[in-house]
Design a protein around this motif. Structure first.
Motif, short mmCIF file in Angstrom:
data_model
loop_
_atom_site.label_atom_id
_atom_site.label_comp_id
_atom_site.label_asym_id
_atom_site.label_seq_id
_atom_site.Cartn_x
_atom_site.Cartn_y
_atom_site.Cartn_z
N PRO A 154 37.86 44.70 65.56
CA PRO A 154 38.79 44.14 64.57
C PRO A 154 39.08 45.08 63.40
N ASP A 155 38.08 45.86 62.95
CA ASP A 155 38.30 46.77 61.84
C ASP A 155 39.28 47.87 62.24
N GLN A 156 39.15 48.41 63.43
CA GLN A 156 40.07 49.45 63.90
C GLN A 156 41.48 48.89 64.07
N LEU A 157 41.58 47.65 64.59
CA LEU A 157 42.90 47.03 64.73
C LEU A 157 43.57 46.86 63.36
N TRP A 158 42.75 46.53 62.35
CA TRP A 158 43.31 46.39 60.99
C TRP A 158 43.96 47.69 60.55
N TRP A 159 43.27 48.81 60.75
CA TRP A 159 43.82 50.10 60.36
C TRP A 159 45.11 50.39 61.11
N MET A 160 45.12 50.17 62.42
CA MET A 160 46.31 50.50 63.20
C MET A 160 47.50 49.62 62.83
N GLU A 161 47.25 48.33 62.60
CA GLU A 161 48.34 47.43 62.23
C GLU A 161 48.94 47.81 60.88
N HIS A 162 48.09 48.22 59.92
CA HIS A 162 48.62 48.59 58.61
C HIS A 162 49.29 49.96 58.64
N ILE A 163 48.85 50.84 59.54
CA ILE A 163 49.57 52.10 59.73
C ILE A 163 50.95 51.81 60.30
N ALA A 164 51.03 50.88 61.25
CA ALA A 164 52.32 50.50 61.80
C ALA A 164 53.20 49.87 60.73
N ASP A 165 52.60 49.04 59.87
CA ASP A 165 53.37 48.42 58.80
C ASP A 165 53.91 49.47 57.84
N GLY A 166 53.11 50.47 57.52
CA GLY A 166 53.58 51.55 56.66
C GLY A 166 54.67 52.37 57.33
N THR A 167 54.53 52.58 58.63
CA THR A 167 55.57 53.30 59.38
C THR A 167 56.88 52.53 59.35
N ALA A 168 56.79 51.22 59.52
CA ALA A 168 58.00 50.40 59.52
C ALA A 168 58.68 50.41 58.16
N ALA A 169 57.90 50.43 57.10
CA ALA A 169 58.47 50.37 55.75
C ALA A 169 59.04 51.71 55.31
N GLU A 170 58.39 52.82 55.69
CA GLU A 170 58.80 54.13 55.19
C GLU A 170 59.51 54.99 56.23
N GLY A 171 59.55 54.56 57.49
CA GLY A 171 60.20 55.34 58.53
C GLY A 171 59.29 56.36 59.18
N HIS A 172 58.21 56.67 58.57
CA HIS A 172 57.22 57.60 59.11
C HIS A 172 55.91 57.32 58.38
N PHE A 173 54.83 57.94 58.84
CA PHE A 173 53.54 57.72 58.20
C PHE A 173 52.91 59.06 57.86
N ALA A 174 52.66 59.26 56.57
CA ALA A 174 52.01 60.48 56.10
C ALA A 174 50.52 60.22 55.91
N ILE A 175 49.71 61.21 56.22
CA ILE A 175 48.27 61.04 56.12
C ILE A 175 47.83 60.75 54.68
N THR A 176 48.62 61.23 53.70
CA THR A 176 48.28 60.96 52.30
C THR A 176 48.39 59.48 51.97
N SER A 177 49.11 58.72 52.80
CA SER A 177 49.25 57.28 52.55
C SER A 177 47.92 56.55 52.71
N LEU A 178 46.96 57.19 53.38
CA LEU A 178 45.64 56.55 53.56
C LEU A 178 44.92 56.38 52.23
N ASP A 179 45.34 57.08 51.21
CA ASP A 179 44.72 56.95 49.89
C ASP A 179 45.57 56.13 48.94
N THR A 180 46.37 55.22 49.51
CA THR A 180 47.14 54.27 48.72
C THR A 180 46.82 52.87 49.19
N VAL A 181 47.24 51.87 48.39
CA VAL A 181 47.07 50.48 48.77
C VAL A 181 47.95 50.23 50.01
#
Length: 969
Positions: A910-937
């Motif tokens: 479940p913890d790994q799924l949480w990370w992947m789902e929120h990475i997908a959510d960030g990708t959907a919102a910003e169009g791409h996902f930058a590794i620096t986003s891991l240090d943001t809310v």
């Protein structure tokens, strides 16, 4: 001749040991320690500088001896231990100043360091010999600050200090001989060292315990000297033994000459509950005669203290901040004699507090939610539960319910004192007003404050009132000595046993890491009140939610109005580093970082968003449109800005867009003085329509508010829902029409969202339905001011004249880069300008109502933006048959990728799924996902980059992020 001198020196050492009342026992163990300790004692009054030098030499010898016995890092390795602290202070004492003038401060320091030398000597004696008898320090007669009638003066000393100084001086030439003998001593053997280390650990613990007992007012004595010394109220007798010779408790507690309890000392990591259970056998039950009862049992490792009161209805060990004061124990004993069947507060709750309704209290005098909350809390208290939470939504009468519970506990359970905590100054005033207005049953119409005293906690004094009201900030300041960074410390005039109950209003804020220690400090049950229970608050209150009245319940009962989201998409926001500029002495919500990048609507986008808000008013409130006009009078509106400077910009923009003067919109913050006159003006006048605030208006009842405009992002769920509560209070028709003429009634609160703040809470139900009906996170978008057909025609016209995005972006044949997203946002912003005046949300909503677009019903509806418009571009070009939201596509790709991995035998927790789902959510919102986003809310809530690496292992995490980015592109 050498042997003659040696014999004379040894005789002189023996005479020195006989003359020293405090260090003589060191002679057979280490003469150097005797010489330096006695020298520091002899010089403390007349030559304090020389005394400090002797104390430093004592510390050097003690440090070397400890290293020999225990190992090189044995003492310095325990930086928080009392041995280390005492040695450190001795070594850091000032340089001696021979011939210089001495003052009382110098003497005071020298005496304190002599006492440190004595305490270290006792520790060393016990370490070497294994003897645990208590040794008492005897102040020399020359220490003039010792009272003439001090019991220590009754202990005879063999020689006056003057003779002690003489022997020290005579032995000065013998010091090098003793030092050479000391230097030749070999380290202890490994087996001996291991045994001594175990003993040293226990001795340090006992030292800590002695300090704890002394701090709260107990006088520590050994068993042999206690009977011969004048009694004091509380004595902790150390080194007790049973009549049959068996080892007894480490301390026996005596109050006014009676033995009332025991203390069992365990090494660090020891099983304290087992120690409590073991020592219970030494205590006698409640049925014993008052003179034989020992109901109080403690077990401690010097850090944690466990306590059990055998007088409680169902005795259980509980952790307390420290030992209770002797005066407190004496009061408990008196209460037990006065009411043997209910000798404690919990006993009186169980046996003397009548069931709610059996006391003649008319049930209809409280609302059902209040009645049920009080009854549920009292049931929890009768069960002995130390933490209980009650959820009552805004408008449900939370404070009145708490005051009713407090009144019953004071009246029937004879609670001595109750602490009422709030988190803002205005809530403190409201609580005091509620106590003053409340009249409970059986009071013959008297108000609460006529029967019981209620007062504020002040920084310098603690009122002895039955109810003490305080903000958490002021209480924390009182318990931290004015230094917030130091943490909570023991305060003698506000000990942990000061209150029988702690009531924490808005407890979801009080459980932050900074304030939570207040709950652990007081030895009292805690009742938490909140409208928005958070996971953190539930954890602190042990998931004991005894009563719940949700926002949905309040809407169903007509005590709150529903929330409608009106999204204004397509307006760019600028990221801005912001620290929370909280209006009061507020702590940051632990779910929000103190400085983070916050989306803010500013500049041209601010004017565009306010214009869209103005134009959307007829669709938000269609029932208020004047005949023959599309205008709607602006309802009372609260605007949330990012900071004080942003608030000034918003005020100017609102006045410009609506063409109004200063009386139409004003900023309300503490920086301009007290906000309450302006809030009163906003609540009660027609002219002031809009106020711009920076943060919460918690506890501020402005029922006519119907619109909330968010011009800043909010990453804290609890704070966001509190912001919403400002607009969800119902308003009587007459009250509403008095400030909003023509209004037909307050039926909803409209949340205007140009920053996408509501997207964070798509899976959180803040829009309520009737009980028993499905709750959705969002309602359908409000109808727009122009017909859907016209919207779609404007959009198609925009595309036909060559205003579409770049061909490669419209084709959707590759993933989007950060540059691509910037280009799309710039393109979408051009849509908002005249003559088009369109937004992504407005266009998508028109297609949605026309049945063209399709959304996944399993996923919440979120505000639409430039990335969603690409699907509509492809639809109009004939490249896509049924446009779907960009977020749905991203999560479809995530689901497909996870399914492929599972078919290959790879699984995710479940913890790994949480990370992947929120990475997908960030990708959907910003169009791409930058590794620096891991240090943001929200990733920082789980440790940011470090948390991600921990979840997937460092090497696997990097590979997974690359693989997931390709799958979602």
């Amino acid at each position: 001749m050498g042997r003659v001198h040696q014999a004379a020196d040894e005789e002189a050492l023996a005479e020195l040991a006989a003359a020293s009342a405090n260090f003589g026992f060191l002679l057979p163990l280490e003469p150097l320690l005797l010489l330096y300790g006695a020298g520091a004692e002899a010089d403390a009054h007349v030559r304090p500088g020389q005394s400090l030098a002797q104390a430093r030499q004592f510390a050097e010898v003690m440090t070397a001896e400890s290293a020999r016995l225990l190992g090189p890092q044995s003492v310095d390795g325990t930086a928080d231990g009392p041995v280390h602290r005492a040695l450190t202070e001795l070594r850091r004492s000032g340089d001696p100043a021979p011939g210089g003038e001495t003052g009382p401060d110098d003497r005071s320091l020298a005496r304190r360091l002599v006492r440190h030398c004595f305490d270290l000597s006792v520790w060393y004696f016990r370490l070497r010999t294994g003897v645990r008898d208590a040794l008492s320090f005897v102040p020399p007669a020359e220490w003039d600050d010792t009272p003439a009638d001090s019991p220590h003066r009754q202990v005879s000393m063999r020689e006056p200090v003057a003779d002690l100084a003489t022997w020290v001086a005579l032995l000065d030439e013998y010091v090098p001989v003793l030092q050479r003998a000391f230097d030749r001593r070999t380290p202890a053997e490994t087996a001996t060292r291991a045994s001594l280390k175990a003993r040293a650990t226990l001795l340090e613990t006992e030292w800590r315990v002695t300090d704890l007992l002394t701090e709260v007012g107990w006088t520590v004595r050994d068993a042999s000297s206690a009977p011969h010394e004048p009694p004091v109220r509380g004595i902790a007798v150390q080194g007790t033994a049973q009549p049959d010779g068996a080892t007894g408790p480490d301390y026996m507690l005596r109050v006014d000459g009676r033995t009332v309890g025991t203390v069992e000392v365990q090494p660090p990591g020891g099983n304290l509950p087992s120690a409590v259970a073991r020592t219970r056998g030494t205590n006698t039950p409640l049925t014993a005669s008052p003179q034989r009862r020992m109901p109080y049992t403690y077990a401690t490792d010097g850090v944690r203290v466990l306590f059990q009161n055998e007088d409680d209805p169902e005795p259980h060990p509980r952790e307390v901040f420290t030992f209770h004061q002797p005066d407190t124990v004496a009061r408990w004993l008196r209460e037990a004699v006065a009411d043997p069947q209910a000798p404690t507060f919990l006993g009186r709750v169980r046996h003397r507090l009548p069931n709610f309704g059996d006391d003649g209290y008319p049930q209809d005098s409280l609302r059902p939610v209040q009645y049920n909350a009080v009854r549920a809390f009292e049931s929890s208290l009768r069960r002995g539960e130390r933490r209980a939470m009650v959820q009552i939504a805004v408008g449900g009468g939370r404070t009145v319910a708490a005051v009713a519970a407090v009144h019953r506990l004071l009246r029937y359970a004879r609670a001595r004192r109750i602490l009422f905590l709030v988190d803002r100054l205005e809530l403190e005033s409201q609580a005091l007003a509620t106590f003053a207005a409340y009249s409970g049953p059986g009071e013959d119409g008297r108000k609460f404050t006529e029967s019981y005293r209620v007062g504020r906690l002040t920084p310098d004094s603690v009122p002895s009132h039955e109810v003490v009201v305080s903000t958490v900030q002021r209480l924390h300041n009182a318990l931290s000595g004015g230094d917030p960074e130091s943490g909570v410390r023991y305060r003698p005039d506000l000990p942990p046993e000061s209150f029988d109950l702690v009531v924490a209003d808005d407890c979801h804020r009080s459980v932050s890491s900074r304030w939570r220690a207040l709950f652990d400090y007081f030895d009292a049950p805690v009742l938490g009140l909140t409208a928005t229970p958070t996971d953190q608050a539930l954890e602190v209150f042990q998931h004991n939610l005894v009563s719940s009245y949700t926002f949905e319940d309040a809407v169903a009962d007509g005590r709150a109005v529903n929330v409608t989201v009106y999204s204004i998409g397509g307006h760019p926001t600028r990221p801005k580093w912001e620290a929370d500029t909280l209006e009061e002495e507020f702590d940051l919500d632990t779910q929000e970082i103190s400085r983070h990048r916050r989306s803010v609507v500013s500049g041209q986008a601010l004017h565009a968003a306010l214009t869209a808000f103005k134009e959307g008013l007829p669709s938000m409130f269609p029932e208020r449109q004047s005949l023959g006009s599309g205008d709607v009078a602006l309802p009372k509106t609260v605007v949330y800005a990012a900071d004080d400077r942003h608030a000034d910009e918003v005020v100017d923009a609102v006045r410009a867009v609506f063409g109004q003067g200063p009386g139409f919109c004003q900023k309300v913050t503490l920086k301009g003085g007290s906000p309450y006159p302006r809030l009163s003006q906003f609540r009660n006048t027609v002219e002031l329509r809009v106020i711009v605030v920076v943060d919460l208006l918690t506890g501020t009842d402005i029922a006519p508010v119907e619109c909330l405009l968010f011009l800043r992002d909010v990453k804290s769920a609890s704070r966001f829902f509190q912001m919403l509560a400002v607009g969800t209070r119902p308003a009587a028709l007459a009250e509403l029409r008095a400030v909003t003429p023509g209004a037909s009634g307050k039926t909803k609160c409209v949340v205007v969202d140009p920053v996408g703040v509501t997207r964070h809470y798509a899976d959180r139900s803040f829009t309520a339905q009737r009980r028993g009906r499905r709750k959705d996170a969002y309602e359908a978008p409000a109808p727009v001011t122009i017909h859907d057909a016209e919207v779609m025609e404007r959009w198609r016209s925009f595309l036909r004249v060559g205003n579409g995005p770049a061909r490669e972006l419209a084709a959707g044949t590759r993933g989007l880069s950060e540059r691509d997203v910037r280009r799309l946002r710039s393109w979408a912003e051009s849509l908002t300008q005249p003559p088009h005046d369109l937004t992504a949300e407005r266009i998508w909503a028109a297609y949605e109502r026309a049945g063209v677009t399709v959304s996944d019903p399993r996923r919440p509806r979120t505000p639409k933006g430039p990335l969603d418009l690409l699907a509509l571009v492809r639809y109009e070009a004939g490249l896509e048959r049924r446009p779907r939201p960009h977020r749905d596509r991203i999560f479809d790709r995530l689901d497909a990728w996870i399914d492929r991995q599972e078919r290959r035998g790879r699984s995710f927790d479940p913890d790994q799924l949480w990370w992947m789902e929120h990475i997908a959510d960030g990708t959907a919102a910003e169009g791409h996902f930058a590794i620096t986003s891991l240090d943001t809310v929200p990733f920082t809530l789980r440790g940011g980059t470090s948390g991600f690496l921990h979840a997937f292992s460092e090497q696997g995490a990097v590979h997974l992020l690359d693989e997931l980015s390709r799958a979602l592109a």
